[in-house]
Design an enzyme around this catalytic site. Sequence first.
Site, PDB file in Angstrom:
ATOM      1  N   THR A  53       0.829  -1.200   0.000  1.00  0.00           N
ATOM      2  CA  THR A  53       0.000   0.000   0.000  1.00  0.00           C
ATOM      3  C   THR A  53       0.861   1.247   0.000  1.00  0.00           C
ATOM      4  OG1 THR A  53      -1.463   1.407   1.300  1.00  0.00           O
ATOM      5  CG2 THR A  53      -0.316  -0.286   2.518  1.00  0.00           C
ATOM      6  N   ASP A  73      -0.131   3.904   0.984  1.00  0.00           N
ATOM      7  CA  ASP A  73      -0.522   4.673   2.171  1.00  0.00           C
ATOM      8  C   ASP A  73       0.343   4.354   3.396  1.00  0.00           C
ATOM      9  OD1 ASP A  73      -2.512   6.027   0.842  1.00  0.00           O
ATOM     10  OD2 ASP A  73      -4.026   4.510   1.284  1.00  0.00           O
ATOM     11  N   GLY A  89      -3.149   9.944   0.230  1.00  0.00           N
ATOM     12  CA  GLY A  89      -3.152   9.643   1.657  1.00  0.00           C
ATOM     13  C   GLY A  89      -4.418  10.194   2.294  1.00  0.00           C
ATOM     14  N   ARG A 135       1.864   7.125  -7.835  1.00  0.00           N
ATOM     15  CA  ARG A 135       1.941   5.710  -7.426  1.00  0.00           C
ATOM     16  C   ARG A 135       2.358   4.809  -8.577  1.00  0.00           C
ATOM     17  NH1 ARG A 135      -4.492   4.035  -6.619  1.00  0.00           N
ATOM     18  NH2 ARG A 135      -4.681   3.084  -8.670  1.00  0.00           N
TER      19      ARG A 135
END
Lengths: 417, 417
Positions: free
Chosen positions: B142, B144, B191, B298
Amino acid sequence: MAKKNAFYAQSGGVTAVINASACGVIETARKHKDKIGKVYAGRNGIIGALTEELIDTTKESAKAIASLRHTPSGAFGSCRYKLKSLEANKREYERLIEIFKAHNIGYFFYNGGGDSADTCYKVSQLSEKLGYPVQAIHVPKTVDNDLPITDCCPGFGSVAKYIAVSTLEASFDVASMAKTSTKVFVVEVMGRHAGWIAAAGGLVEDHGIPVVILFPEIEFDQKKFLAKVDAMVKKHGYCSVVVSEGCHYPDGKFLAEQGTRDAFGHAQLGGAAPVVANMIKDALGYKFHWAVADYLQRAARHIASKTDVDQAYALGKAAVELAIKGQNAVMPTVDRVSDKPYKWKVGVAPLSKVANVEKFMPRDFITADGFGITAKCRSYLLPLIKGEDYPPFKDGLPQYVRLKNVAVTKKLASFKI
Amino acid sequence: MAKKNAFYAQSGGVTAVINASACGVIETARKHKDKIGKVYAGRNGIIGALTEELIDTTKESAKAIASLRHTPSGAFGSCRYKLKSLEANKREYERLIEIFKAHNIGYFFYNGGGDSADTCYKVSQLSEKLGYPVQAIHVPKTVDNDLPITDCCPGFGSVAKYIAVSTLEASFDVASMAKTSTKVFVVEVMGRHAGWIAAAGGLVEDHGIPVVILFPEIEFDQKKFLAKVDAMVKKHGYCSVVVSEGCHYPDGKFLAEQGTRDAFGHAQLGGAAPVVANMIKDALGYKFHWAVADYLQRAARHIASKTDVDQAYALGKAAVELAIKGQNAVMPTVDRVSDKPYKWKVGVAPLSKVANVEKFMPRDFITADGFGITAKCRSYLLPLIKGEDYPPFKDGLPQYVRLKNVAVTKKLASFKI
């Protein structure tokens, strides 16, 4: 009087490789110390000349100057400041000549786009008239790639590479997510008048990516656009859209101008990307993501095109060599010799033919439907993004140089701009 | 029955390195052919298991599988599809077990974030209950960085590097322009709940960049924020702002929710970046530029962190090794051994302790004023962005692999999801 000094200034929006041109100018001047004295740089561009804020580049080490080649942005500062016509701005042109006289400057290297080519040309004209001859050489730079005569402009190849790489990567991402989530990815790119940067997004088609390009050169037709996107998604399951910030309706209104207001009634500035994305969602119901690359695209030295870096350096070098050969009111150019294999050489163009001419995408670089690029455009673009030229990294980040930028002692009274 | 096959699926938002984990799983399984039969992948994640759309990875060459290591996105397709509780979704869990039975699958490798850790855990519980034991191993992924126990999550280091590099480059750009033009650059990063990615923007402070970070963990205080930006610009001439998409007011309302409407009365979706940028313009009058990185961040495999790529691969490999050792309902982790020099090893965590736990930025990673990162945070982040691991390029673009993704013959009746 002894040999003359040189003045170098950066103008307008900076790029990933404008410092490579600075590097070419300074390193080449240092190799010809018999012909050229010191290279002074303008702090914040031409403003630094007007206010006599000159930077003495001889205070920088050879290593620092070499590092300019891999450092994005304008190391001496740039400015958005256009000198108007000789008549309207005579005072400022005369001030430039005074500064040049005071600091024994005989060479004026101006690194910028169309506006600065024009200024550079005017300086050469005026200096002759005022009896203090300055050789004015323009070093081309613009991510917009809209200068005439030269095959391409330093700065463009790197932004084109960034947009092509980023569109490819984000498209791979959307393709992975499309089954249950995002089906359309929209990225907004620079280029207010010319679609060269947007065109670079079209290069991902060679990698099997369904992509729709929105050029400033093609009037926006919402119905045709939505039908195109819908067809792409139905066929491929997803698609990417590359929209130029300059994309506009037939009446000239930019897509980004939506007349939206916030809760307090303030006009809300947005980008073209969210407008296009919401349009798709409203009409077709597809989930979207959007990005606005903005400065990230023109500053992305980490993924600069080697071709671009080489050309930026070469044109800086050529500018000094042209000056030494006694040329004036000229701009070194990139002349394409062949596509495959890509070969180019440095040429030269008179500034009288460069100033105030804008080069748009030729219509035959854009597909008939207006949403893609042709094979001819591909052949043009591909060599310009070729090659990587990674900056050195330390602890995960690129090592970009900051110069000392030591001021030259002022000799004249202050000047209000 | 002979040795069991394995099932691998990618879940949720993809990353620059999730395919490196897939590479680790498949290459390691291929090295243990005596223990593990074929590796099947789910087409579009767990949906591919439910609908029996399995991909036979044995049809891919060793070279293609090796290329996954440098290819961003989810090579088999991902999905946003969360299986609910065992009670609410019993039919789907039972279907999974049926599929596993029908294809002799004894290993379930699920590559995702918090939700998929939960699903993975439930599959291991149910399979025991139904008398068809499946070893369920979760492979963390992830951007995040919000999974517990593991020191970091594969995918995060690369997005952190992208944001740090991009913020550095754009800040150099703004610094060049600030004299006459842009003084504030705003970049919006991912985020929604945790500020790890935004924190990465703070790393540019070591390079002398004035930067203000807006974290989702800190309630937005407009007055304090504007005062901070103003002070930065007055001191340095410019500043950069990194705003997390999850930044919100004390009442929970996101900055991006402005209640704006277009000419037709449609709610206008925008990003947090333009909101923050306009806020600065309105209150302080500074010219701004803003960017929204979105998927670009990403997907940016071209500037992936080597540490991240190595860890993503290592955890995929470790998952298979844990399976071979008979482990079940676990997740391999990155355990930090030391900061300087950075050393890490692979650990293991029980899924019962991973599922449904979200890891936020510790308060002592954020400066007292809430706008920056502390030395402690720096020590944590720096090793994660360290090292470059460029993909191979050809003709200016990265060579990312597309697999053949050959379907496995179905054996069961169709299933409606």
